[in-house]
Write an enzyme that holds these catalytic residues in place. Sequence first.
Site, PDB file in Angstrom:
ATOM      1  N   CYS A  54       8.659   9.877  -6.645  1.00 22.38           N
ATOM      2  CA  CYS A  54       8.532  10.270  -5.242  1.00 22.38           C
ATOM      3  C   CYS A  54       9.611  11.282  -4.859  1.00 22.38           C
ATOM      4  O   CYS A  54       9.383  12.157  -4.013  1.00 22.38           O
ATOM      5  CB  CYS A  54       8.595   9.042  -4.347  1.00 22.38           C
ATOM      6  SG  CYS A  54      10.054   8.003  -4.603  1.00 22.38           S
ATOM      7  N   SER A  69      -3.389   1.015  -5.194  1.00 18.10           N
ATOM      8  CA  SER A  69      -3.075  -0.026  -4.208  1.00 18.10           C
ATOM      9  C   SER A  69      -4.209  -0.193  -3.204  1.00 18.10           C
ATOM     10  O   SER A  69      -4.473  -1.311  -2.737  1.00 18.10           O
ATOM     11  CB  SER A  69      -1.761   0.287  -3.496  1.00 18.10           C
ATOM     12  OG  SER A  69      -1.808   1.533  -2.834  1.00 18.10           O
ATOM     13  N   CYS A 106      14.047   0.346  -8.157  1.00 17.84           N
ATOM     14  CA  CYS A 106      13.299   0.354  -6.898  1.00 17.84           C
ATOM     15  C   CYS A 106      12.395  -0.871  -6.795  1.00 17.84           C
ATOM     16  O   CYS A 106      12.303  -1.506  -5.740  1.00 17.84           O
ATOM     17  CB  CYS A 106      12.480   1.637  -6.800  1.00 17.84           C
ATOM     18  SG  CYS A 106      11.706   1.909  -5.185  1.00 17.84           S
ATOM     19  N   LEU A 127       0.828  -1.206   0.000  1.00 20.33           N
ATOM     20  CA  LEU A 127       0.000   0.000   0.000  1.00 20.33           C
ATOM     21  C   LEU A 127       0.862   1.256   0.000  1.00 20.33           C
ATOM     22  O   LEU A 127       1.656   1.467   0.921  1.00 20.33           O
ATOM     23  CB  LEU A 127      -0.922   0.009   1.214  1.00 20.33           C
ATOM     24  CG  LEU A 127      -1.966  -1.111   1.292  1.00 20.33           C
ATOM     25  CD1 LEU A 127      -2.770  -0.994   2.582  1.00 20.33           C
ATOM     26  CD2 LEU A 127      -2.898  -1.064   0.085  1.00 20.33           C
TER      27      LEU A 127
END
Length: 368
Positions: A209, A30, A110, A24
């Site tokens: 991000c 998600s 990632c 999540l």
Amino acid sequence: MVISPHSSVSPVASPSRPRIVAALSGGVDSSTVAALLQEQGYAVEGVTLWLMRGKGQCCTEGLVDAAAVCEQLGIPHHVVDSRELFQANIVDYLVAGYAEGITPLPCSQCNKLVKFGPLLAYAREKLGISQMATGHYARVRFNAELGRYQLLRAVDRQKDQSYFLYDLSQEHLAHSLFPLGEYTKAQTRQLAARYGLVTADKPESQDLCLIETYGSMRSFLDQYLGQRPGEIVDTQGRVLGSHEGIHHYTVGQRKGLGIASSRPLYVVRIDAAMNRVVVGEREEATQAEAWVSQVNWVSIPAPTGSLAVEVQVRYRTPPVPAMVIPESPERVKLQFAEPQFGVTPGQAAVWYHGDLLLGGGILERPSP
């Protein structure tokens, strides 16, 4: 990887209810996955990775929203402190790449090194759960003839994220579900609204991000690399202007060069050794072939002969016909049917046969 003391205690699942972890982020995708799996009869537990040091949407709002969704669904929520892992594998990787004059692709890195592997390990070791699901738009199937899990594009081609998943292993795919691969983004929003999720109307994130945290990639890189002035030259070595750091540039770039010219100029290559940005006309920024290393063959075994494919050399560029010519299982040469503009060292080249993702790797810097 340090486990947060705020992880909640897992309930004992009924033998008839398979247990699964939902990764999540606090976003609508998600969140919808968690609700959808719960509706399908899974005993779902939410896990959120705490990635970024300092403040930022992915570190504060995302954690809060993920916790709110878990509370709304009545499922446990675990927070895993992955900041050191993210710093070493993503932040340091990005900074080193840009300092060397390439344009790294952080998302695939990632997914492999921060999300899928560590999250599956956490689920097994701490929760006793062997399956995980994410909000990625992609599909997985098992090919019994090959004895291999295969990765496919999502039904929604505009949202397809298989490009960023090319480096996942068979182990990752065997234990991962991508429920949204069969849905369009509009259908996901409709599901979220039907479930009444608190994230149903949350705006979609448009940036990395890191950018959400630092404001721009330039600001992020300047914090680590500062200003490193150098020359902007043409392909003949003539000085046309100056720059404040090669990390501000990428191959194929036209805007923001800050030089006067009677014709359009593009970044052709970045010479890190000389701290130079080399520019030229569009034709000079095209390539008929490219070498790709660190290759991962996802859906098929590594071939020994040439293979006709459709290849993407950036996430948002359309696939183009090419030949993959293996030098070894880990390194191949791409021969494009037509010369391609802006093939960028450090980005991923990912090749497909229709919707089937065959493999991918990192574009090498071409020879001068």
